[in-house]
Scaffold this active site. Structure first.
Site, mmCIF file in Angstrom:
data_model
loop_
_atom_site.group_PDB
_atom_site.id
_atom_site.type_symbol
_atom_site.label_atom_id
_atom_site.label_comp_id
_atom_site.label_asym_id
_atom_site.label_seq_id
_atom_site.Cartn_x
_atom_site.Cartn_y
_atom_site.Cartn_z
ATOM 1 C CD GLU A 170 -8.082 5.043 0.704
ATOM 2 O OE1 GLU A 170 -7.632 5.066 -0.463
ATOM 3 O OE2 GLU A 170 -7.958 4.073 1.461
ATOM 4 C CG ASP A 171 -6.318 7.435 5.070
ATOM 5 O OD1 ASP A 171 -7.466 6.988 4.901
ATOM 6 O OD2 ASP A 171 -5.277 6.752 4.969
ATOM 7 C CG ASP B 76 14.618 -22.744 -11.915
ATOM 8 O OD1 ASP B 76 14.425 -23.712 -11.147
ATOM 9 O OD2 ASP B 76 13.702 -22.009 -12.319
#
Ligand code: MN
Length: 476
Positions: free
Chosen positions: A75-76, A257
């Site tokens: 992508e970069d 719980d």
């Protein structure tokens, strides 16, 4: 702060080849991202390094860790998928490609592009579940460092995390990641609530610690006297978990719980012996017993759950499991590959395809909805929404989305039962076909010898699977 040393420490038991490949991936990523910086001012490589580190704590394989180091390079940076394949192998290249955003297509808007990417991430489970694991590690590090982003971006990312990534973490059984993502999201989405609950939680932690310790020691001694190797941990529900319960109108003192003990023992028979010893010493709350060992959740989660009256009559959820189950419950499916050998990953992908309800439903929704927007909405509604667990007449447990009816139940088992439904009994009482099932219901379907689809079935089906099958029958 995570250093390269920490990553190398985590992979020290990997094969020499694997370690060499991971070192090579780091060197390449470092070179490619050279001169790029994060908004925090740090060199960009810090991000992929952290992602790889998270993956190594999940015991991911070397291909996955390499892909983690290289996950932002397509992508970069200037590298291509072909080059990654040449330098490493096709798996690493496919994984990196899988986590790369779709770009270059003609999207009308940013929202449309987001929807297309969300669809790409979710459906990647069909080709290789490791893509989702890398995406989760990526998102976790981005959420941990969200303070450096602008306010709008923080909200946008936190919302997306809650809507998409938290459910995905649940589906691959990575509970540790899931609860951290939940708490981080709440921090940005409802900071006031977050701070308030963090304080309440802290008070409980300080105030109840001694009683949990008292119980821990007593059970530890009992187990040891009975020759059962064990390890016990105390735990308090995460901030988001408490927030959700309070929002549903529960009181803190009534949460079954809020406080829990995790008891790890060496074998399944010893899990049941431990359960007996716990019940002999602490009164159980009758309706809170769950046996996920013989009925595992679809994400492989296995454990016995029983809530008991602990010291000072405080409710304490006791979770009993083997060491191996604990490992899988913390880290998810990747931990399972670590335990199994060689073909473990292929086996996992096959298991998902054949056995996993999530996977099947996802494939159906993928087929039914060509439009990305409707696809994502349907996934949120049907897959990421709340679930119920109901029993067949033989006791088997079936997971269904909340709102499901006996029609969905029948088609879930198989289409023939769906087409030939005549009567439905829930907990031994006859109910209409469009009765809305509840958690724990016992469902029995009486069939006839011929197919017949009535109008009530068309309207009463809730799941994509049942709807699609009914439409198919009508067309034929
Ligand atoms: Mn990234």
């Amino acid at each position: 702060m995570i250093d390269l040393i920490d990553l190398y420490y985590n992979i020290k038991n990997y094969s020499e080849e694997d370690i060499a490949m991971i070192k090579k991936a780091y060197a390449l990523a470092n070179h490619l991202h050279d001169g790029q910086f994060r908004q925090s001012g740090e060199p960009y490589i810090v991000h992929p390094l952290n992602v790889a580190y998270i993956l190594s704590t999940l015991k991911a394989d070397a291909d996955t860790i390499c892909a983690g180091l290289l996950h932002d390079t397509l992508e970069d940076t200037s590298i291509s998928k072909g080059e990654i394949e040449k330098e490493f192998n096709s798996t690493v290249a496919n994984l990196v490609d899988g986590v790369t955003k779709i770009s270059g297509m003609n999207f009308q808007s940013k929202k449309e592009q987001n929807m297309a990417n969300t669809r790409k991430i979710i459906t990647s489970i069909e080709s290789d579940v490791r893509i989702i694991i890398i995406k989760l590690a990526d998102r976790l590090h981005n959420m941990r460092t969200l303070e450096f982003k602008k306010k709008e971006k923080q909200i946008e990312n936190a919302l997306e995390t809650m809507e998409i990534f938290v459910p995905l973490a649940y589906f691959i059984g990575a509970y540790e990641i899931k609860s951290e993502l939940e708490d981080l999201s709440l921090f940005y989405l409802k900071n006031d609530e977050y701070q308030k609950i963090a304080e309440i939680r802290h008070k409980q932690e300080v105030g109840c610690n001694y009683l949990l310790e008292e119980m821990l020691n007593k059970i530890h001694n009992l187990l040891t006297q009975n020759g059962i190797p064990n390890e016990i941990k105390t735990k308090i529900k995460n901030i988001y978990g408490i927030y959700k319960r309070l929002a549903q109108g529960n009181k803190l003192s009534e949460m079954h719980d809020l406080l829990s003990l995790k008891i790890m023992v060496d074998s399944i028979p010893n899990c049941y012996l431990t359960l007996g010893l716990v019940h002999e010493n602490y009164y159980p709350l009758n309706d809170k017993f769950k046996d996920y060992i013989c009925n595992p959740k679809s994400n492989l989660y296995r454990s016995l759950h029983t809530t008991v009256f602990g010291p000072e009559n405080r409710l304490v959820q006791t979770r009993i499991r083997t060491f191996k189950m604990e490992y899988i419950a913390s880290y998810g499916l990747t931990a399972d590959w670590d335990f199994n050998s060689d073909k473990a990953r292929e086996k996992m992908q096959k298991y998902l395809k054949n056995k996993c309800q999530f996977y099947r439903t996802l494939t159906e929704i993928d087929k039914m909805f060509s439009d990305n927007d409707s696809f994502v909405n349907q996934v949120k509604l049907e897959l990421f929404g709340d679930k119920i667990y109901v029993h067949t007449s033989t006791g088997e447990m079936i997971e269904l989305p909340k709102g499901s009816t006996p029609i969905d139940f029948a088609y879930q088992i198989n289409s023939k039962i769906g087409r030939q439904m005549e009567k439905v009994f829930v907990n031994d009482e006859e109910v209409p076909f469009d009765y809305v099932l509840k958690d724990g219901d016992r469902v029995r379907i009486v069939t006839k010898n011929n197919d017949s689809i009535s109008d009530v079935m068309i309207d009463g089906a809730h799941t994509t699977h049942a709807k699609r099958k009914i439409l198919e029958s009508i067309k034929n």
